[in-house]
Design a protein around this motif. Structure first.
Motif, PDB file in Angstrom:
ATOM      1  N   ALA A  22     137.504   4.348  35.843  1.00 24.73           N
ATOM      2  CA  ALA A  22     137.768   5.747  35.512  1.00 24.73           C
ATOM      3  C   ALA A  22     138.177   5.770  34.049  1.00 24.73           C
ATOM      4  O   ALA A  22     139.042   4.995  33.625  1.00 24.73           O
ATOM      5  N   ILE A  23     137.526   6.652  33.274  1.00 24.60           N
ATOM      6  CA  ILE A  23     137.793   6.703  31.834  1.00 24.60           C
ATOM      7  C   ILE A  23     137.923   8.153  31.388  1.00 24.60           C
ATOM      8  O   ILE A  23     137.305   9.048  31.952  1.00 24.60           O
ATOM      9  N   ASP A  24     138.740   8.359  30.350  1.00 29.11           N
ATOM     10  CA  ASP A  24     138.912   9.712  29.810  1.00 29.11           C
ATOM     11  C   ASP A  24     137.857   9.996  28.745  1.00 29.11           C
ATOM     12  O   ASP A  24     136.918   9.210  28.554  1.00 29.11           O
ATOM     13  N   ASP A  25     138.015  11.110  28.051  1.00 31.32           N
ATOM     14  CA  ASP A  25     137.019  11.534  27.066  1.00 31.32           C
ATOM     15  C   ASP A  25     136.856  10.559  25.897  1.00 31.32           C
ATOM     16  O   ASP A  25     135.846  10.603  25.190  1.00 31.32           O
ATOM     17  N   THR A  38     146.410  10.958  38.054  1.00 26.41           N
ATOM     18  CA  THR A  38     146.333  10.763  39.499  1.00 26.41           C
ATOM     19  C   THR A  38     145.198  11.641  40.007  1.00 26.41           C
ATOM     20  O   THR A  38     145.278  12.866  39.942  1.00 26.41           O
ATOM     21  N   VAL A  39     144.129  10.994  40.467  1.00 26.49           N
ATOM     22  CA  VAL A  39     142.943  11.712  40.937  1.00 26.49           C
ATOM     23  C   VAL A  39     142.561  11.123  42.305  1.00 26.49           C
ATOM     24  O   VAL A  39     141.847  10.115  42.372  1.00 26.49           O
ATOM     25  N   PRO A  40     143.049  11.728  43.381  1.00 20.68           N
ATOM     26  CA  PRO A  40     142.771  11.184  44.721  1.00 20.68           C
ATOM     27  C   PRO A  40     141.284  10.992  45.015  1.00 20.68           C
ATOM     28  O   PRO A  40     140.904  10.003  45.655  1.00 20.68           O
ATOM     29  N   ALA A  41     140.415  11.891  44.545  1.00 26.62           N
ATOM     30  CA  ALA A  41     138.979  11.752  44.817  1.00 26.62           C
ATOM     31  C   ALA A  41     138.427  10.469  44.196  1.00 26.62           C
ATOM     32  O   ALA A  41     137.498   9.857  44.737  1.00 26.62           O
ATOM     33  N   VAL A 130     137.078  11.307  33.534  1.00 26.23           N
ATOM     34  CA  VAL A 130     138.240  12.176  33.696  1.00 26.23           C
ATOM     35  C   VAL A 130     138.342  13.037  32.443  1.00 26.23           C
ATOM     36  O   VAL A 130     138.482  12.513  31.335  1.00 26.23           O
ATOM     37  N   THR A 131     138.259  14.355  32.607  1.00 22.10           N
ATOM     38  CA  THR A 131     138.267  15.268  31.468  1.00 22.10           C
ATOM     39  C   THR A 131     139.633  15.268  30.792  1.00 22.10           C
ATOM     40  O   THR A 131     140.656  15.458  31.444  1.00 22.10           O
ATOM     41  N   GLY A 132     139.627  15.022  29.470  1.00 22.54           N
ATOM     42  CA  GLY A 132     140.859  15.065  28.689  1.00 22.54           C
ATOM     43  C   GLY A 132     141.074  13.791  27.900  1.00 22.54           C
ATOM     44  O   GLY A 132     140.367  12.794  28.068  1.00 22.54           O
ATOM     45  N   ASP A 133     142.069  13.845  27.028  1.00 21.06           N
ATOM     46  CA  ASP A 133     142.509  12.702  26.242  1.00 21.06           C
ATOM     47  C   ASP A 133     143.924  12.390  26.711  1.00 21.06           C
ATOM     48  O   ASP A 133     144.826  13.209  26.560  1.00 21.06           O
ATOM     49  N   GLY A 160     145.683  21.259  39.824  1.00 15.80           N
ATOM     50  CA  GLY A 160     146.663  20.287  39.357  1.00 15.80           C
ATOM     51  C   GLY A 160     146.095  18.903  39.080  1.00 15.80           C
ATOM     52  O   GLY A 160     146.836  17.987  38.743  1.00 15.80           O
ATOM     53  N   VAL A 161     144.774  18.746  39.223  1.00 12.45           N
ATOM     54  CA  VAL A 161     144.121  17.460  38.997  1.00 12.45           C
ATOM     55  C   VAL A 161     143.065  17.655  37.909  1.00 12.45           C
ATOM     56  O   VAL A 161     142.324  18.630  37.945  1.00 12.45           O
ATOM     57  N   PRO A 162     143.000  16.744  36.928  1.00 14.11           N
ATOM     58  CA  PRO A 162     141.979  16.911  35.881  1.00 14.11           C
ATOM     59  C   PRO A 162     140.573  16.908  36.482  1.00 14.11           C
ATOM     60  O   PRO A 162     140.310  16.174  37.437  1.00 14.11           O
ATOM     61  N   PRO A 163     139.667  17.712  35.923  1.00 15.09           N
ATOM     62  CA  PRO A 163     138.280  17.694  36.394  1.00 15.09           C
ATOM     63  C   PRO A 163     137.650  16.320  36.175  1.00 15.09           C
ATOM     64  O   PRO A 163     137.933  15.647  35.178  1.00 15.09           O
ATOM     65  N   ILE A 164     136.799  15.909  37.128  1.00 10.13           N
ATOM     66  CA  ILE A 164     136.131  14.611  37.021  1.00 10.13           C
ATOM     67  C   ILE A 164     134.655  14.749  37.347  1.00 10.13           C
ATOM     68  O   ILE A 164     134.225  15.714  37.975  1.00 10.13           O
TER      69      ILE A 164
END
Length: 181
Positions: A22-25, A38-41, A130-133, A160-164
């Motif tokens: 899992a990686i961010d922008d 924290t991204v349960p999916a 994972v959307t965001g920095d 409450g969870v960043p878009p993925i």
């Protein structure tokens, strides 16, 4: 979808080496204190994708596990001479292991150093974007020039969870470096 494209050990063709992360922008993997989201999916995706297939992790990733993941061999890339906990097997020479020392499909599950050192031998990347920095200090290696995007699936939004997005990238021109069968 998780689990698609897997061959079991009885399948035909050479073993497939996949990395999952899992990686961010900014391709961030984590900070000095761990994974900053924290991204349960993504946890569900990781467990389903890697189920029943052996995994290779770096020593720092191994240190985060209390117990080995069930239903697969848990290999740890380490040059340390001390024994590992029950259920984990050491791999001293990752290059040799990936080019003929492992008989079946394999998931590389981190961390940053192991992703970087195994990328030239990796056939597929399964990335959760994972959307965001998240101000990460550990990063996934640059990969876009050697891999092509073959699947890009958004995950349903959760408050409450960043878009993925779940992405699969395949090495251009076929598999990674030639490995003996």
């Amino acid at each position: 979808a998780p689990g698609q494209g897997h061959r079991d050990r009885a399948g035909s063709g050479p073993p497939v080496i996949r990395a999952i992360a899992a990686i961010d922008d900014r391709r961030g993997l984590g900070t000095d204190t761990g994974i900053p989201w924290t991204v349960p999916a993504d946890v569900v995706h990781f467990r389903a994708a890697t189920a029943g297939v052996d995994v290779l992790m770096g020593f720092a990733t191994y240190s985060e596990f209390d117990l080995p993941m069930p239903g697969r061999v848990n290999y740890v890339a380490t040059a340390r001479g001390r024994p590992l906990r029950d259920g984990f097997r050491p791999v001293g020479d990752v290059g040799r292991f990936l080019t003929g020392g492992h008989p079946g499909d394999l998931w590389v599950i981190g961390g940053a150093g192991l992703y970087a050192s195994t990328l030239p031998l990796t056939d597929e990347l399964w990335l959760t974007r994972v959307t965001g920095d998240f101000d990460c200090t550990k990063f996934f290696p640059v990969f876009e020039e050697a891999f092509e995007l073959v699947s890009d699936e958004p995950s349903p939004p959760v408050e409450g969870v960043p878009p993925i997005r779940f992405q699969t990238w395949r090495r251009m021109g076929g598999t990674g470096q030639v490995r003996p069968t």
